[in-house]
Enzyme design. Structure first.
Site, PDB file in Angstrom:
ATOM      1  N   ASP A 286       5.288 -14.964  -7.783  1.00  0.00           N
ATOM      2  CA  ASP A 286       4.670 -15.453  -9.046  1.00  0.00           C
ATOM      3  C   ASP A 286       5.601 -15.621 -10.374  1.00  0.00           C
ATOM      4  O   ASP A 286       5.087 -16.174 -11.318  1.00  0.00           O
ATOM      5  CB  ASP A 286       3.877 -13.979  -9.531  1.00  0.00           C
ATOM      6  CG  ASP A 286       2.986 -13.492  -8.388  1.00  0.00           C
ATOM      7  OD1 ASP A 286       2.541 -14.147  -7.611  1.00  0.00           O
ATOM      8  OD2 ASP A 286       2.459 -12.298  -8.245  1.00  0.00           O
TER       9      ASP A 286
ATOM     10  N   ARG B 187     -15.725 -29.586  -4.512  1.00  0.00           N
ATOM     11  CA  ARG B 187     -14.885 -28.602  -3.522  1.00  0.00           C
ATOM     12  C   ARG B 187     -13.857 -27.744  -4.072  1.00  0.00           C
ATOM     13  O   ARG B 187     -13.024 -28.080  -4.923  1.00  0.00           O
ATOM     14  CB  ARG B 187     -14.534 -29.496  -2.684  1.00  0.00           C
ATOM     15  CG  ARG B 187     -15.418 -30.165  -1.701  1.00  0.00           C
ATOM     16  CD  ARG B 187     -16.419 -29.540  -0.912  1.00  0.00           C
ATOM     17  NE  ARG B 187     -17.073 -30.164   0.083  1.00  0.00           N
ATOM     18  CZ  ARG B 187     -18.526 -30.755  -0.237  1.00  0.00           C
ATOM     19  NH1 ARG B 187     -18.671 -30.355  -1.386  1.00  0.00           N
ATOM     20  NH2 ARG B 187     -19.022 -31.487   0.650  1.00  0.00           N
TER      21      ARG B 187
ATOM     22  N   GLY C 139       9.199  -7.115  -6.589  1.00  0.00           N
ATOM     23  CA  GLY C 139       8.412  -7.686  -7.821  1.00  0.00           C
ATOM     24  C   GLY C 139       8.516  -6.474  -8.585  1.00  0.00           C
ATOM     25  O   GLY C 139       9.133  -5.304  -8.428  1.00  0.00           O
TER      26      GLY C 139
ATOM     27  N   LYS D 252       0.631  -1.294   0.038  1.00  0.00           N
ATOM     28  CA  LYS D 252      -0.042  -0.110   0.232  1.00  0.00           C
ATOM     29  C   LYS D 252       0.975   1.279  -0.096  1.00  0.00           C
ATOM     30  O   LYS D 252       0.347   2.311  -0.084  1.00  0.00           O
ATOM     31  CB  LYS D 252      -1.060  -0.070   1.323  1.00  0.00           C
ATOM     32  CG  LYS D 252      -2.022  -0.937   1.167  1.00  0.00           C
ATOM     33  CD  LYS D 252      -3.031  -0.779   2.096  1.00  0.00           C
ATOM     34  CE  LYS D 252      -2.702  -1.364   3.432  1.00  0.00           C
ATOM     35  NZ  LYS D 252      -3.490  -1.497   4.542  1.00  0.00           N
ATOM     36  N   GLY D 253       2.215   0.962   0.039  1.00  0.00           N
ATOM     37  CA  GLY D 253       3.238   2.177   0.273  1.00  0.00           C
ATOM     38  C   GLY D 253       3.772   2.906  -0.904  1.00  0.00           C
ATOM     39  O   GLY D 253       4.988   3.064  -0.946  1.00  0.00           O
TER      40      GLY D 253
ATOM     41  N   THR E 141       9.592 -12.547  -6.098  1.00  0.00           N
ATOM     42  CA  THR E 141       8.189 -12.625  -6.123  1.00  0.00           C
ATOM     43  C   THR E 141       7.606 -14.156  -6.437  1.00  0.00           C
ATOM     44  O   THR E 141       8.357 -14.987  -7.205  1.00  0.00           O
ATOM     45  CB  THR E 141       7.294 -12.179  -7.373  1.00  0.00           C
ATOM     46  OG1 THR E 141       5.982 -12.483  -7.339  1.00  0.00           O
ATOM     47  CG2 THR E 141       7.750 -12.111  -8.579  1.00  0.00           C
TER      48      THR E 141
ATOM     49  N   GLY F 254      -0.597 -16.242  -8.155  1.00  0.00           N
ATOM     50  CA  GLY F 254       0.208 -15.890  -9.436  1.00  0.00           C
ATOM     51  C   GLY F 254      -0.043 -14.573 -10.075  1.00  0.00           C
ATOM     52  O   GLY F 254       0.259 -14.410 -11.228  1.00  0.00           O
TER      53      GLY F 254
ATOM     54  N   GLU G 263      -5.419 -17.837  -9.972  1.00  0.00           N
ATOM     55  CA  GLU G 263      -6.100 -16.609  -9.692  1.00  0.00           C
ATOM     56  C   GLU G 263      -6.704 -15.871 -10.592  1.00  0.00           C
ATOM     57  O   GLU G 263      -7.594 -14.870 -10.628  1.00  0.00           O
ATOM     58  CB  GLU G 263      -5.751 -16.247  -8.256  1.00  0.00           C
ATOM     59  CG  GLU G 263      -4.371 -15.303  -8.909  1.00  0.00           C
ATOM     60  CD  GLU G 263      -3.947 -14.465  -7.310  1.00  0.00           C
ATOM     61  OE1 GLU G 263      -4.485 -14.549  -6.314  1.00  0.00           O
ATOM     62  OE2 GLU G 263      -2.733 -13.880  -7.492  1.00  0.00           O
TER      63      GLU G 263
HETATM   64  O1  F6P Z   1       2.315 -10.972  -6.039  1.00  0.00           O
HETATM   65  C1  F6P Z   1       2.413 -11.796  -5.055  1.00  0.00           C
HETATM   66  C2  F6P Z   1       0.964 -12.353  -4.580  1.00  0.00           C
HETATM   67  O2  F6P Z   1       1.018 -13.210  -3.591  1.00  0.00           O
HETATM   68  C3  F6P Z   1      -0.088 -12.432  -5.713  1.00  0.00           C
HETATM   69  O3  F6P Z   1       0.096 -13.773  -6.179  1.00  0.00           O
HETATM   70  C4  F6P Z   1      -1.218 -12.218  -5.189  1.00  0.00           C
HETATM   71  O4  F6P Z   1      -2.301 -11.972  -6.043  1.00  0.00           O
HETATM   72  C5  F6P Z   1      -1.049 -10.986  -4.525  1.00  0.00           C
HETATM   73  O5  F6P Z   1       0.251 -10.875  -3.999  1.00  0.00           O
HETATM   74  C6  F6P Z   1      -1.781 -11.032  -3.088  1.00  0.00           C
HETATM   75  O6  F6P Z   1      -1.693  -9.662  -2.573  1.00  0.00           O
HETATM   76  P1  F6P Z   1      -2.250  -9.567  -1.013  1.00  0.00           P
HETATM   77  O7  F6P Z   1      -1.115  -9.723  -0.085  1.00  0.00           O
HETATM   78  O8  F6P Z   1      -2.478  -8.013  -0.973  1.00  0.00           O
HETATM   79  O9  F6P Z   1      -3.397 -10.170  -0.692  1.00  0.00           O
END
Ligand code: F6P
Length: 369
Positions: A150, A287, A125, A84-85, A148, A193, A245
């Site tokens: 990802d 599930r 990242g 957020k920063g 990262t 990811g 995701e």
């Molecule tokens: O970039 C790393 C990551 O874990 C992504 O895979 C994911 O979409 C995001 O950060 C989630 O961020 P937060 O910690 O804000 O939920």
């Protein structure tokens, strides 16, 4: 290349945490101390410098050798982090109280100067290294380290954190096989990811999933349902579906939970959407398990520890050679320096003709194409 007379450096960790951050911090500190440099850690991204009053114990903390003892194997980051920063998109109140984004990078450069910091090692990242690139263009001596889970950063074969995330996800899929089979269910596993399918692809193939849905290949849910039905017909009475995701249906969009000023959009719900549709289409009990932040925690694998230590040491070597505006990158068997601008120009997504995709297709794994 002009060599700086470095006396004091700062380290920061930005964006989502990833296993290996503490190993990089230790490597940077020890390599620096061995050169006679002083190290400082910035708390929570750049917040320690931009909001110092929020840190009674100091937003910039000294990192002597003793402070990094025994942290190589620990998850998280001893400095704290935030997504957020962003100093380039800092949330502030505009006219009429409306939330807007402002650029605080000049203020940040001044804070570095005021604290007599000669250079910065920015561990992050794409977002964090984009910020590092701007700071470097504004005259700060900066070296980036690619982090990262990802694995979506360009110009490095791999980012640290990815191997741990994928290994854990694979172990989870292994466990889901027995319960899926026992209950004759479809188990949908959602993994993180962002807009790249690296985690889903690699854990899906390694965990022998039956279908893998990634952002790079928009899916047709009917094709996935057909694959499940074919399995039933030939006696396999359960299925595992891995969903990134950021996966999206053909002609559709990915599942976004929220979009806020000053932060990246939050993804979520992709797995649940797929699970619901598969249950409706196949009539099989389905599930969904969301692995989410579990992928970011825990001890880094040997691979991640080693590249983290190598990246940290290489970052300090780069600074001592007078390098700036670069990122250290894995290019086996070596670690190279890449201009930050090249590393952050584009997102590294999964090439749809890559060998892992071809392997998956040869093994009959469905991408919903
Ligand atoms: O970039 C790393 C990551 O874990 C992504 O895979 C994911 O979409 C995001 O950060 C989630 O961020 P937060 O910690 O804000 O939920």
């Amino acid at each position: 290349m002009k060599r700086l007379n470095i006396k004091r450096i700062a380290i920061n960790t930005g964006g989502g945490d990833a296993p290996g951050l503490n190993a990089v911090i230790r490597s940077v500190v020890v390599s620096s101390v061995n050169r006679g440099w002083e190290c400082y850690g910035i708390r929570d991204g750049y917040n320690g410098l931009l909001e110092p009053k929020k840190y009674p114990e100091g937003g910039l903390i000294p990192l002597p050798r003793s402070k990094v003892r025994g942290i190589t194997h620990l998850g998280g980051t001893i400095l704290g982090t935030t997504n957020k920063g962003n100093p380039l998109k800092w949330p502030a109140k505009g006219k009429g109280g409306k939330l807007i984004e402002i650029d605080r990078s000049d203020e940040l450069i001044k804070a570095f100067r005021k604290n007599k910091i000669d250079a910065l090692v920015a561990i992050g990242g794409d977002g964090s290294l984009g910020i590092a690139n701007v700071l470097s263009q504004k005259g700060l001596c900066v070296v980036g380290v690619p982090k990262t889970i990802d694995n979506d950063l360009d110009k490095t074969v791999i980012t640290f954190g990815f191997d741990t995330a994928v290994s854990f996800a694979t172990a989870c899929i292994d466990r889901l096989h027995s319960t899926a089979e026992a209950h004759q269910r479809i188990m949908v596993v959602e993994v993180m990811g962002r807009y790249a399918g690296w985690i889903a692809l690699e854990c899906g193939v390694s965990g022998t999933a039956d279908a893998i849905l990634i952002p790079e290949i928009p899916y047709d849910i009917h094709k996935v349902a057909r694959k499940m039905e074919e399995r039933w017909k030939c006696g396999a009475n359960f299925s595992i579906v891995v969903v990134a995701e950021g996966a999206k249906p053909k002609g559709g969009t990915c599942s976004v939970v929220s979009k806020e000023i000053g932060r990246a959009e939050k993804l979520g719900g992709a797995g649940e959407r797929v699970a619901k549709e598969l249950q409706e289409m196949t009539g099989k009990e389905t599930r969904c398990v969301v692995l989410g932040h579990l992928l970011r925690g825990g001890t880094p694998t040997t691979f991640d520890r080693l590249i983290s230590l190598r990246f940290g040491a290489a970052a300090v070597r780069a600074l001592s050679e007078g390098q700036s505006g670069i990122m250290v990158a894995l290019d086996p068997p070596t670690v190279r320096y890449i201009p930050l601008i090249e590393a952050t120009n584009r997102m590294k997504t999964v090439p749809t003709d890559c060998d892992i995709i071809m392997t998956a297709r040869d093994l009959g794994i469905c991408f919903g194409e």
